[in-house]
Design a protein around this motif. Structure first.
Motif, short mmCIF file in Angstrom:
data_model
loop_
_atom_site.label_atom_id
_atom_site.label_comp_id
_atom_site.label_asym_id
_atom_site.label_seq_id
_atom_site.Cartn_x
_atom_site.Cartn_y
_atom_site.Cartn_z
N LEU A 197 3.46 5.03 -6.68
CA LEU A 197 2.91 4.72 -6.10
C LEU A 197 2.33 5.43 -4.61
O LEU A 197 3.54 5.36 -3.83
N PHE A 198 1.10 5.62 -4.08
CA PHE A 198 0.70 5.74 -2.83
C PHE A 198 0.36 4.40 -2.18
O PHE A 198 0.60 3.07 -1.85
N VAL A 199 1.55 4.44 -0.65
CA VAL A 199 0.97 3.24 0.01
C VAL A 199 1.20 4.09 1.48
O VAL A 199 1.18 5.04 1.85
N GLU A 200 0.11 3.51 1.80
CA GLU A 200 -0.57 3.46 3.45
C GLU A 200 0.98 3.37 4.67
O GLU A 200 1.60 2.72 4.06
N ASN A 201 1.15 5.16 5.00
CA ASN A 201 1.69 4.73 6.14
C ASN A 201 1.40 3.55 7.22
O ASN A 201 0.87 4.63 8.56
N ALA A 215 15.03 4.43 -4.80
CA ALA A 215 14.04 4.84 -4.43
C ALA A 215 14.14 5.84 -3.29
O ALA A 215 14.52 6.19 -2.74
N THR A 216 12.30 6.23 -3.26
CA THR A 216 12.36 7.47 -2.52
C THR A 216 10.76 7.54 -1.69
O THR A 216 10.09 7.64 -2.83
N SER A 236 1.39 11.95 7.45
CA SER A 236 0.63 10.79 8.63
C SER A 236 -0.19 9.60 7.98
O SER A 236 -0.28 8.46 8.65
N GLU A 237 -1.03 9.68 6.85
CA GLU A 237 -1.61 8.68 6.62
C GLU A 237 -1.30 7.58 5.18
O GLU A 237 -1.30 6.55 5.20
N PHE A 238 -0.57 8.62 4.12
CA PHE A 238 0.26 7.72 3.18
C PHE A 238 1.11 8.49 2.97
O PHE A 238 1.81 9.27 3.20
N GLY A 239 2.34 7.54 2.02
CA GLY A 239 3.32 8.11 1.29
C GLY A 239 3.52 7.99 -0.24
O GLY A 239 2.47 7.53 -0.74
N ILE A 240 3.78 8.66 -0.18
CA ILE A 240 4.51 8.73 -2.10
C ILE A 240 5.30 7.62 -2.25
O ILE A 240 6.63 8.52 -2.23
N LEU A 241 5.74 6.90 -2.79
CA LEU A 241 6.21 6.49 -2.57
C LEU A 241 7.55 5.93 -4.54
O LEU A 241 6.46 6.30 -5.23
N LYS A 254 -0.38 -2.78 -9.79
CA LYS A 254 -1.84 -2.78 -10.33
C LYS A 254 -2.46 -3.78 -9.53
O LYS A 254 -3.81 -3.71 -8.88
N GLU A 255 -1.85 -5.42 -10.09
CA GLU A 255 -2.73 -6.09 -10.11
C GLU A 255 -2.65 -6.66 -8.50
O GLU A 255 -4.07 -7.24 -8.05
N ALA A 256 -2.00 -6.15 -7.74
CA ALA A 256 -1.45 -6.06 -6.17
C ALA A 256 -2.29 -5.46 -5.03
O ALA A 256 -2.95 -5.28 -4.23
N GLY A 257 -3.63 -4.35 -6.31
CA GLY A 257 -3.57 -2.90 -5.39
C GLY A 257 -3.64 -2.08 -5.24
O GLY A 257 -3.97 -1.28 -4.49
N PHE A 258 -1.96 -1.65 -5.66
CA PHE A 258 -1.62 -0.87 -5.32
C PHE A 258 -2.38 0.66 -6.69
O PHE A 258 -2.45 0.05 -8.14
N ILE A 259 -2.48 1.81 -6.43
CA ILE A 259 -3.11 3.07 -7.39
C ILE A 259 -1.23 3.68 -7.20
O ILE A 259 -0.29 3.73 -6.82
N THR A 260 -0.95 3.14 -8.97
CA THR A 260 0.33 3.64 -9.45
C THR A 260 0.44 4.88 -10.33
O THR A 260 -1.41 5.21 -11.29
#
Length: 143
Positions: free
Chosen positions: A9-13, A35-36, A41-46, A61-67
């Motif tokens: 998932l994409f996570v804002e940095n 987890a890794t 600088s702008e986002f991470g891939i978790l 996904k329900e919480a708004g994350f792109i997975t």
């Protein structure tokens, strides 16, 4: 073959972003097994292994994350000098290309678990198993 599902998932940095993911999974009663994070600088891939990928994916996904879900291989490696090198000797000999990897520490045994993503997961699973390399599933990791 023992391929396992991994959630990416994409996570804002930004401060608190990873905590938010953990809170969502806690509320969904999902256990994080590994987890890794790879960041820019702008986002991470978790990347996550959980005890229930489908439930994890739905909650995030329900919480708004792109997975996205994809397959990875978890390989049991001897936790001693040269243990990981033996796996890479096999991947080189078999012509397998590693996209990324990360480790799951296990100090309760003399083994380590290394999660691999290969350019051709099916072929890698088949070839590694034929070499006697121990592939694990999600239940193995949860134990």
């Amino acid at each position: 073959m023992k391929q396992i599902k991994q959630l990416s998932l994409f996570v804002e940095n930004r401060k608190g972003a990873l905590a938010e993911v953990c809170r969502v999974l806690k509320a969904a009663q999902v256990n994080i097994l590994a987890a890794t994070v790879a960041d820019t600088s702008e986002f991470g891939i978790l990347r996550l292994l959980t005890d229930d990928i489908a439930k994890s994916n739905a909650a995030l996904k329900e919480a708004g994350f792109i997975t996205s879900e994809n397959n990875v291989l978890a390989i049991c490696v001897s936790d001693k000098v040269g243990g990981l090198s033996a796996v890479f000797d096999a991947t080189d000999r078999l012509g397998l290309s590693v996209e990324y990897m990360y480790a799951i520490p296990d100090k309760m045994s003399e083994k380590a678990i290394i999660v691999f993503r290969f350019d051709d997961q099916d072929s890698a699973a088949e070839k590694l198993a034929s070499e006697g390399i121990e592939l694990l599933d999600t239940e193995d990791i949860a134990r």
